[in-house]
Motif scaffolding. Structure first.
Motif, PDB file in Angstrom:
ATOM      1  N   THR A  29      -3.264   4.455  -0.286  1.00 26.02           N
ATOM      2  CA  THR A  29      -4.241   3.581  -1.215  1.00 26.02           C
ATOM      3  C   THR A  29      -5.130   3.013  -0.162  1.00 26.02           C
ATOM      4  OG1 THR A  29      -2.936   1.114  -0.370  1.00 26.02           O
ATOM      5  CG2 THR A  29      -2.054   2.594  -2.184  1.00 26.02           C
ATOM      6  N   SER A  70      -8.545   0.526  -1.716  1.00 23.55           N
ATOM      7  CA  SER A  70      -8.644  -1.267  -1.682  1.00 23.55           C
ATOM      8  C   SER A  70     -10.717  -1.252  -1.656  1.00 23.55           C
ATOM      9  CB  SER A  70      -8.557  -2.509  -1.908  1.00 23.55           C
ATOM     10  OG  SER A  70      -7.380  -1.555  -1.547  1.00 23.55           O
ATOM     11  N   ASP A 122      -9.288  -5.651  -4.026  1.00 25.22           N
ATOM     12  CA  ASP A 122      -8.955  -4.505  -5.781  1.00 25.22           C
ATOM     13  C   ASP A 122      -8.456  -3.279  -5.446  1.00 25.22           C
ATOM     14  OD1 ASP A 122      -8.892  -7.387  -6.733  1.00 25.22           O
ATOM     15  OD2 ASP A 122     -10.617  -7.226  -7.525  1.00 25.22           O
ATOM     16  N   LEU A 123      -7.349  -2.790  -6.144  1.00 27.17           N
ATOM     17  CA  LEU A 123      -6.839  -1.250  -5.737  1.00 27.17           C
ATOM     18  C   LEU A 123      -8.113  -0.537  -6.847  1.00 27.17           C
ATOM     19  CD1 LEU A 123      -4.499   0.921  -4.439  1.00 27.17           C
ATOM     20  CD2 LEU A 123      -3.479   0.978  -6.951  1.00 27.17           C
ATOM     21  N   ALA A 154      -6.234   6.102  -5.122  1.00 30.13           N
ATOM     22  CA  ALA A 154      -4.766   6.192  -4.853  1.00 30.13           C
ATOM     23  C   ALA A 154      -5.030   8.083  -3.972  1.00 30.13           C
ATOM     24  CB  ALA A 154      -3.612   6.052  -4.890  1.00 30.13           C
ATOM     25  N   ARG A 195       2.060   7.036 -10.985  1.00 25.59           N
ATOM     26  CA  ARG A 195       1.130   5.911 -10.446  1.00 25.59           C
ATOM     27  C   ARG A 195       0.233   6.116 -11.875  1.00 25.59           C
ATOM     28  NH1 ARG A 195      -0.273   1.598  -8.373  1.00 25.59           N
ATOM     29  NH2 ARG A 195       0.107   2.108  -5.624  1.00 25.59           N
TER      30      ARG A 195
END
Length: 597
Positions: free
Chosen positions: A283, A285, A289-290, A293, A405
């Motif tokens: 992941t 960020s 905040d993501l 991926a 996802r």
């Protein structure tokens, strides 16, 4: 991927229980040097001269009208005992031929980085990386040597790093290959690194947002180091982090991520509950905040499962590991204030150790005026993952793991040169893994990953540019005992099937580009063991089918090996529409039929 009610049904179907305590990988997937030597002693004799190992890939052709190449040796070095020592470095400045051609990055029509190496003796496979100005250009695995020696080479298209190659300020080239040399492991890796440049004249007119980036900012560790520049992620809570400021006139941003996995997590896709399961996700960020991926392609290194599987044809992606792109243009509103921001990478369910770093590719407003931006929509639901377990008797288990996802974001950027543009970024990722374990005698793994990514950018005149990619990764592994006889003899079989399929399209107002890639590989090794437990015979072979079809040309290759010998090899650069689309999953030789039985 299946929806939630299907997961519930599967849980009931498989009679879910609490996880048993079992080994993360009950079957040995790494052989020691002495074990491999004992097996090779029973194999057909290899050639006396050094053996050439290779990864099947297409040749890199310059666009029509190009001239060159201009070749420059960047570094020559012998990597002996280099583990925990600083990377080998060399000063870099643009080759004189680039200056003679005009010096601008836009003049480069093709840039190829060639790694050529040789080794002799006994040695494990080692991971290596190449960085320029802190940005990673190449990550690969070495070939495992033989007593009579081996040679191998890698050629990678690095045209997208043209701004780094043409930068006039001096930079540092760094290469890390962590090797150990002692009385047992004697192999020294002798490597040459060469840059081949092709040029176009006049330079290609810039198309906003397409072509190589104007600036590339590394997200990695900084020299000096007694190690490589990548971050080391040791568990699921570990974070690799870098703080950096983005130029205030940026209007497009893409994060390129490099990933490799080692030690306890080298064979993550075979893990049961005690090894945190078989699912892994990298992941990324920004300020917590993501934004994207990576679900990595399961590269198997040259010493993995059984080294003979990868001799002389190495596994897909092992000599040149893939990188993965995440579009972060919609998030530029977080980054254009001139302040430093935190870029973090982590790995879901990780065990020790993952090596990760990234390059931030930035396109800048040519007028130099600051841009402004805003985020208009953002969705990143929690990861949807499930694991089901069915006990089939003492020591016999079956696991079924799925994951899904979705990430999407839309943002606008106001530029001085192009007006207001609006970018939408979408990721959809799906994963399925089945893992059957029967005591210490058998393990069967079947895994598929589906990944879609797309960016669509519009301005007041319509679509400015659009890029989409659909990828499919396939892995099947059989490790087990077969052909058991009443006198106590048996055969140990290790079979692997890898598939990498990809469809990409990109379009701007003045250009359209598409690419279809199918790469399927199947390998098998069998070891015959007598009633006293001694290996009395070994055989292995690989069959691979590779197809590339694109607007800039085509290439296909079908190659088969038996032992160290190539028994058939056919390649072609003719374009036959639609001939490559099924390659990544088409092959199913008898040696692998037991996987589905």
């Amino acid at each position: 991927m299946a929806e939630s009610f299907v997961h519930v049904f599967l849980f009931l179907l498989l009679a879910i229980t609490s996880y048993p305590v079992v080994l993360a990988s009950p079957h040995k997937l790494r052989l020691s040097a002495s074990e491999l030597a004992a097996i090779e002693a029973r194999a057909p004799p290899p050639p006396d001269q050094p053996t050439t190992f290779f990864e099947v890939d297409r040749p890199h052709r310059p666009p029509p009208g190009s001239f060159g190449p201009c070749s420059t040796v960047l570094l020559s070095h012998s990597f002996a005992y280099t583990y925990t020592k600083p990377p080998v470095t060399a000063a870099y400045s643009p080759p004189p031929c680039l200056a003679a051609a005009g010096g601008h990055a836009s003049l480069i029509s093709l840039a190829v980085l060639e790694w050529r190496a040789a080794c002799r003796g006994v040695q494990y496979d080692r991971i290596f990386g190449v960085w320029l100005g802190g940005a990673e250009l190449l990550r690969g695995c070495t070939a495992e040597p033989r007593a009579n020696g081996i040679v191998w080479s890698v050629s990678k298209d690095i045209t997208k790093y043209a701004s780094l190659l043409a930068a006039r300020s001096p930079s540092t080239l760094a290469v890390y290959l962590g090797n150990v040399v002692n009385e047992q492991y004697t192999g020294v890796y002798h490597a040459n690194l060469t840059l081949h440049l092709y040029f176009r004249h006049p330079p290609q007119p810039p198309q906003p947002g397409l072509g190589p980036a104007d600036v590339i900012v590394p997200i990695s560790q900084s020299l000096p180091l007694n190690d490589a520049l990548w971050f080391q992620i040791q568990n699921g809570q570990d974070v690799g982090s870098a703080s950096l400021a983005v130029p205030t006139n940026a209007y497009r941003a893409v994060l390129e991520v490099y990933v490799s996995y080692h030690a306890d997590d080298e064979f993550w896709y075979t893990n049961t509950a005690d090894g945190h399961g078989p699912f892994r996700e990298v992941t990324v960020s920004i300020d917590g905040d993501l934004v994207g991926a990576v679900w990595p392609f399961p590269v198997i290194y040259t010493g993995g499962i059984n080294p003979l599987l990868w001799r002389p044809i190495t596994g897909i992606g092992s000599f040149s590991l893939p990188s993965y792109d995440i579009e972060i243009t919609p998030f530029l509103s977080k980054l254009l204030d001139g302040k430093a921001h935190e870029f973090d990478v982590s790995v879901t369910n990780a065990q020790d150790v993952w090596f990760i770093d990234a390059n931030l590719h930035l396109w800048l407003d040519p007028r130099g005026a600051p841009t402004t931006a805003g985020l208009t929509s953002y969705e990143a639901p929690p990861l949807d993952t499930h694991i089901a377990f069915r006990p089939d008797g003492p020591g016999d288990e079956f696991y079924y793991t799925t994951a899904f996802r979705r990430i999407s974001a839309t943002g606008w950027v106001q530029t001085s040169s192009y007006g207001k543009i609006t970018a939408t970024w979408t990721q959809r990722l799906g994963y399925e893994n089945t893992n059957e374990v029967r005591g210490d005698s058998l393990q069967v793994v079947n895994q598929t990953t589906e990944a879609y990514s797309g960016v669509h950018v519009v301005d007041r005149a319509g679509v400015a540019y659009s890029q989409e990619a659909q990828q499919s990764f396939r892995l099947d592994i059989f490790v087990g005992v077969v052909n058991e006889s009443s006198n106590g003899s048996y055969t140990v079989a290790r079979d692997v099937r890898l598939g990498f399929a990809e469809e990409r399209v990109a379009a701007g107002r003045a250009a359209f580009w598409s690419r279809s890639l199918g790469n399927a590989q199947e390998c098998a090794v069998t070891m015959d063991v007598d009633d006293e437990g001694d290996t009395v015979g070994v055989s292995w072979g690989t069959r691979q089918s590779y197809g590339y079809e694109a607007t800039d040309g085509c290439y296909s290759r079908d190659v088969t090996s038996s032992g160290y010998a190539i028994v058939s090899d056919h390649s072609d650069e003719a374009c036959l529409k639609g001939s490559f689309s099924s390659r990544a999953g088409a092959l199913a030789p008898p040696a692998l039929a037991r996987m589905s039985s």
